[in-house]
Design an enzyme around this catalytic site. Structure first.
Site, PDB file in Angstrom:
ATOM      1  N   SER A 145       1.000  -1.349  -0.119  1.00  0.00           N
ATOM      2  CA  SER A 145      -0.241  -0.018  -0.047  1.00  0.00           C
ATOM      3  C   SER A 145       0.816   1.417  -0.123  1.00  0.00           C
ATOM      4  O   SER A 145       1.883   1.447   0.596  1.00  0.00           O
ATOM      5  CB  SER A 145      -1.048  -0.066   1.062  1.00  0.00           C
ATOM      6  OG  SER A 145      -1.555   1.145   1.303  1.00  0.00           O
ATOM      7  N   TYR A 158      -2.951  -0.589   9.966  1.00  0.00           N
ATOM      8  CA  TYR A 158      -2.812  -0.863   8.333  1.00  0.00           C
ATOM      9  C   TYR A 158      -1.401  -0.459   7.687  1.00  0.00           C
ATOM     10  O   TYR A 158      -0.760  -1.000   6.961  1.00  0.00           O
ATOM     11  CB  TYR A 158      -3.952  -0.297   7.696  1.00  0.00           C
ATOM     12  CG  TYR A 158      -4.110  -0.579   6.310  1.00  0.00           C
ATOM     13  CD1 TYR A 158      -4.424  -1.734   5.928  1.00  0.00           C
ATOM     14  CD2 TYR A 158      -3.732   0.367   5.431  1.00  0.00           C
ATOM     15  CE1 TYR A 158      -4.589  -2.133   4.443  1.00  0.00           C
ATOM     16  CE2 TYR A 158      -3.643   0.027   4.033  1.00  0.00           C
ATOM     17  CZ  TYR A 158      -4.313  -1.285   3.638  1.00  0.00           C
ATOM     18  OH  TYR A 158      -4.384  -1.550   2.367  1.00  0.00           O
TER      19      TYR A 158
END
Length: 253
Positions: A145, A158
């Protein structure tokens, strides 16, 4: 023809990746955790035959081992692993440090690390050992990500899990190169999946599109195209790379 295990393939990026491999004549094991109906729809969309469904919670180390075994059994082997499954940012996983209780903070951190990092690590171990045992080349592609680099203030677990996944992939690239196994990662920015439709259509849509100078967000198919290349034998020399896929919305040095 290669045999490919794609985790979190019930929809979104995982479905696009599964479709891309099947479209090239590969056999695909479609993994899902709980969305069986969506996974069955992915399976039905795949061209060709010989594909399979495999289920399991990647937060459970025993399930991760079983998933590899079932994929190997169903496909006759695994040549490519795509670590896509993840606990993603959502209303129920938001954990801004100034706003959540300590219990919720711990709950989200443990869940995201267990699935996003340890689940991928355990699957990589299983597939790598399978390939080494066969004496066969292969590849692992991790779906990371942009948040690993720019930060995720409302979802720090995350961002941390994806940064760790990138680092894990680089460690495995070095460890597995002598076995002719290439390991790479992609770091997408915002991608217009089904899960993000409400954001794209709502009041935040314009701001999301404006993050990129292209004036739009990414598509699952663009991520899938990058995964196809990085998993190919021609891309073996890219092993260890982390490829940004964010439309110049975040530039790192």
């Amino acid at each position: 023809m290669r045999r490919v295990l794609v985790t979190g393939a019930s929809r979104g990026i995982g479905r696009a990746v599964a479709l891309a491999f099947a479209g090239r004549g590969d056999k695909v094991a479609v993994h899902y955790a709980s969305r069986r109906q969506d996974a069955e729809q992915t399976l039905a969309l795949l061209p060709g035959d010989g594909h399979a469904l495999v289920a399991g919670d990647l937060g459970d180390p025993r399930a991760a081992g079983r998933i590899v075994e079932e994929a190997v059994g169903a496909l006759g082997g695994v040549d490519v692993l795509v670590n896509n499954a993840a606990v993603a940012p959502a209303a129920d996983t938001r954990h801004a440090v100034a706003e959540v209780s300590y219990a919720d903070w711990q709950r989200v951190w443990h869940r995201m690390i267990d699935v996003n990092l340890l689940g991928a690590a355990n699957l990589t171990y299983g597939v790598a050992r399978h390939l080494i045992g066969r004496g066969a080349p292969g590849s692992v592609v991790n779906i990371g990500s942009r948040g690993a680099f720019r930060g995720e203030p409302e979802f720090p677990a995350y961002g941390a899990s994806k940064a760790a996944l990138h680092a894990f992939g680089q460690s495995m690239a070095v460890a597995l190169a002598p076995h002719r196994i290439a390991v790479t990662s992609v770091a997408p920015g915002f991608v217009a999946t089904e899960r993000q439709a409400a954001k794209m259509d709502g009041p935040t849509g314009d701001a999301l599109r404006e993050q990129s100078p292209f004036g739009r967000v990414g598509t699952p198919q663009e991520v899938a195209a990058a995964v196809l290349y990085l998993s190919s034998p021609e891309a073996a020399w890219s092993s260890g790379t982390v490829l940004d896929l964010n439309g110049a919305s975040y530039l790192r040095t």
